[in-house]
Design a protein around this motif. Sequence first.
Motif, PDB file in Angstrom:
ATOM      1  N   HIS A 194      89.315  44.595   9.653  1.00  0.00           N
ATOM      2  CA  HIS A 194      88.794  44.136  10.935  1.00  0.00           C
ATOM      3  C   HIS A 194      89.904  43.439  11.727  1.00  0.00           C
ATOM      4  O   HIS A 194      90.748  42.749  11.144  1.00  0.00           O
ATOM      5  CB  HIS A 194      87.651  43.130  10.762  1.00  0.00           C
ATOM      6  N   ALA A 195      89.863  43.620  13.041  1.00  0.00           N
ATOM      7  CA  ALA A 195      90.729  42.843  13.934  1.00  0.00           C
ATOM      8  C   ALA A 195      89.859  42.172  14.980  1.00  0.00           C
ATOM      9  O   ALA A 195      88.772  42.657  15.317  1.00  0.00           O
ATOM     10  CB  ALA A 195      91.764  43.739  14.607  1.00  0.00           C
ATOM     11  N   PHE A 196      90.328  41.064  15.487  1.00  0.00           N
ATOM     12  CA  PHE A 196      89.600  40.311  16.495  1.00  0.00           C
ATOM     13  C   PHE A 196      90.481  40.214  17.741  1.00  0.00           C
ATOM     14  O   PHE A 196      91.629  39.782  17.664  1.00  0.00           O
ATOM     15  CB  PHE A 196      89.251  38.912  15.979  1.00  0.00           C
ATOM     16  N   PHE A 197      89.933  40.634  18.873  1.00  0.00           N
ATOM     17  CA  PHE A 197      90.660  40.613  20.145  1.00  0.00           C
ATOM     18  C   PHE A 197      90.075  39.548  21.059  1.00  0.00           C
ATOM     19  O   PHE A 197      88.848  39.448  21.209  1.00  0.00           O
ATOM     20  CB  PHE A 197      90.547  41.961  20.855  1.00  0.00           C
ATOM     21  N   VAL A 198      90.942  38.755  21.671  1.00  0.00           N
ATOM     22  CA  VAL A 198      90.552  37.812  22.707  1.00  0.00           C
ATOM     23  C   VAL A 198      91.130  38.352  24.006  1.00  0.00           C
ATOM     24  O   VAL A 198      92.351  38.533  24.128  1.00  0.00           O
ATOM     25  CB  VAL A 198      91.079  36.390  22.428  1.00  0.00           C
ATOM     26  N   LEU A 199      90.260  38.611  24.986  1.00  0.00           N
ATOM     27  CA  LEU A 199      90.640  39.309  26.197  1.00  0.00           C
ATOM     28  C   LEU A 199      90.169  38.545  27.425  1.00  0.00           C
ATOM     29  O   LEU A 199      89.194  37.784  27.351  1.00  0.00           O
ATOM     30  CB  LEU A 199      90.016  40.718  26.213  1.00  0.00           C
ATOM     31  N   LYS A 200      90.840  38.772  28.528  1.00  0.00           N
ATOM     32  CA  LYS A 200      90.427  38.155  29.796  1.00  0.00           C
ATOM     33  C   LYS A 200      90.316  39.245  30.851  1.00  0.00           C
ATOM     34  O   LYS A 200      91.223  40.076  31.011  1.00  0.00           O
ATOM     35  CB  LYS A 200      91.448  37.095  30.221  1.00  0.00           C
ATOM     36  N   LYS A 201      89.203  39.238  31.583  1.00  0.00           N
ATOM     37  CA  LYS A 201      88.967  40.283  32.574  1.00  0.00           C
ATOM     38  C   LYS A 201      89.911  40.126  33.758  1.00  0.00           C
ATOM     39  O   LYS A 201      90.054  39.049  34.314  1.00  0.00           O
ATOM     40  CB  LYS A 201      87.505  40.234  33.054  1.00  0.00           C
ATOM     41  N   LEU A 202      90.530  41.218  34.126  1.00  0.00           N
ATOM     42  CA  LEU A 202      91.490  41.211  35.238  1.00  0.00           C
ATOM     43  C   LEU A 202      90.770  41.153  36.570  1.00  0.00           C
ATOM     44  O   LEU A 202      89.624  41.605  36.704  1.00  0.00           O
ATOM     45  CB  LEU A 202      92.361  42.468  35.174  1.00  0.00           C
ATOM     46  N   LEU A 254      94.920  38.498  25.287  1.00  0.00           N
ATOM     47  CA  LEU A 254      95.433  37.167  24.988  1.00  0.00           C
ATOM     48  C   LEU A 254      95.823  37.014  23.521  1.00  0.00           C
ATOM     49  O   LEU A 254      96.775  36.304  23.182  1.00  0.00           O
ATOM     50  CB  LEU A 254      94.396  36.102  25.351  1.00  0.00           C
ATOM     51  N   ARG A 255      95.060  37.698  22.655  1.00  0.00           N
ATOM     52  CA  ARG A 255      95.300  37.508  21.212  1.00  0.00           C
ATOM     53  C   ARG A 255      94.693  38.672  20.438  1.00  0.00           C
ATOM     54  O   ARG A 255      93.641  39.189  20.802  1.00  0.00           O
ATOM     55  CB  ARG A 255      94.642  36.188  20.771  1.00  0.00           C
ATOM     56  N   MET A 256      95.363  39.084  19.374  1.00  0.00           N
ATOM     57  CA  MET A 256      94.804  40.021  18.423  1.00  0.00           C
ATOM     58  C   MET A 256      95.201  39.561  17.033  1.00  0.00           C
ATOM     59  O   MET A 256      96.394  39.374  16.756  1.00  0.00           O
ATOM     60  CB  MET A 256      95.308  41.441  18.657  1.00  0.00           C
ATOM     61  N   VAL A 257      94.211  39.350  16.167  1.00  0.00           N
ATOM     62  CA  VAL A 257      94.506  38.936  14.797  1.00  0.00           C
ATOM     63  C   VAL A 257      93.685  39.770  13.825  1.00  0.00           C
ATOM     64  O   VAL A 257      92.568  40.208  14.142  1.00  0.00           O
ATOM     65  CB  VAL A 257      94.199  37.437  14.557  1.00  0.00           C
ATOM     66  N   LYS A 258      94.237  40.002  12.657  1.00  0.00           N
ATOM     67  CA  LYS A 258      93.479  40.635  11.581  1.00  0.00           C
ATOM     68  C   LYS A 258      92.663  39.553  10.877  1.00  0.00           C
ATOM     69  O   LYS A 258      93.107  38.407  10.774  1.00  0.00           O
ATOM     70  CB  LYS A 258      94.423  41.329  10.606  1.00  0.00           C
ATOM     71  N   LEU A 259      91.491  39.936  10.396  1.00  0.00           N
ATOM     72  CA  LEU A 259      90.555  38.937   9.867  1.00  0.00           C
ATOM     73  C   LEU A 259      90.612  38.768   8.345  1.00  0.00           C
ATOM     74  O   LEU A 259      89.788  38.049   7.788  1.00  0.00           O
ATOM     75  CB  LEU A 259      89.124  39.279  10.300  1.00  0.00           C
ATOM     76  N   GLU A 260      91.561  39.428   7.686  1.00  0.00           N
ATOM     77  CA  GLU A 260      91.755  39.138   6.274  1.00  0.00           C
ATOM     78  C   GLU A 260      92.153  37.679   6.091  1.00  0.00           C
ATOM     79  O   GLU A 260      92.842  37.122   6.954  1.00  0.00           O
ATOM     80  CB  GLU A 260      92.845  40.048   5.672  1.00  0.00           C
ATOM     81  N   PRO A 261      91.725  36.994   5.041  1.00  0.00           N
ATOM     82  CA  PRO A 261      90.991  37.510   3.879  1.00  0.00           C
ATOM     83  C   PRO A 261      89.462  37.472   4.035  1.00  0.00           C
ATOM     84  O   PRO A 261      88.749  37.745   3.073  1.00  0.00           O
ATOM     85  CB  PRO A 261      91.426  36.551   2.774  1.00  0.00           C
ATOM     86  N   PHE A 262      88.987  37.143   5.202  1.00  0.00           N
ATOM     87  CA  PHE A 262      87.546  36.964   5.379  1.00  0.00           C
ATOM     88  C   PHE A 262      86.813  38.291   5.581  1.00  0.00           C
ATOM     89  O   PHE A 262      85.688  38.469   5.119  1.00  0.00           O
ATOM     90  CB  PHE A 262      87.284  36.036   6.567  1.00  0.00           C
ATOM     91  N   GLU A 263      87.440  39.219   6.297  1.00  0.00           N
ATOM     92  CA  GLU A 263      86.862  40.536   6.563  1.00  0.00           C
ATOM     93  C   GLU A 263      87.948  41.594   6.394  1.00  0.00           C
ATOM     94  O   GLU A 263      89.017  41.478   6.978  1.00  0.00           O
ATOM     95  CB  GLU A 263      86.302  40.610   7.993  1.00  0.00           C
ATOM     96  N   LYS A 264      87.658  42.628   5.619  1.00  0.00           N
ATOM     97  CA  LYS A 264      88.626  43.691   5.389  1.00  0.00           C
ATOM     98  C   LYS A 264      88.601  44.706   6.534  1.00  0.00           C
ATOM     99  O   LYS A 264      87.537  45.076   7.018  1.00  0.00           O
ATOM    100  CB  LYS A 264      88.321  44.392   4.058  1.00  0.00           C
TER     101      LYS A 264
END
Length: 221
Positions: free
Chosen positions: A213-221, A201-211
Amino acid sequence: MKVKKDKSVEGLFWVNRKIATKNLVKRKRVYGEKLVKVGKDEFRLWDPTRSKLGAAIMRDCLDLGFKSNSKVLYLGAASGTTVSHVSDMLPDGRVYALDVAPRVVRELLSVAEDRENLFPLIFNANIPNSYANLIEDVDVVFQDVAQKNQVQILVKNCDVFLKKGGYALLALKARSVDVTKKPGQVFEVARQELSKYFKVLRMVKLEPFEKDHAFFVLKKL
């Protein structure tokens, strides 16, 4: 003092433009966070530099699958910084907070003493069958385990515990996966692998808060 309830994220508030949660245990801090009292309510300001989930919210990841009665499996709970905010957000839910390190789990037990919806567990997240008899099916799996096989750990736990259509949230640390590749390359490989098991659903990099790092939002199929 201006307080605004977020319309997208269950249990999230904005206090003077800073993210916060309503404190389930009044007058008690978890990690030295600031407490703000407004009327009969008390809010805990959420530091996004100390929380991958907090950083993701600040990066506009707002569709997280949380409801007030959600059941959540949190992998890599550590001493409870982020877990305590999730506990605040889901007063009618349950948060199963797992970590493998005895020292941090002792601190987590202290956090859980006054939180009836928080259940600390000391297990290795690589072996979900070892704690399968202790956890019910959940609505959300959150993972913050900085190991080389981060994606595989998430997949294994979601296979055992996550309901169909449930949400998986992954805080991916590139340097823990492969120090020889650029973070963007690591994130793309992870995205491709995750797409075999989930809808991304979403992938974002966490800068400037975390170097790195990426955050993934996923939904189970």
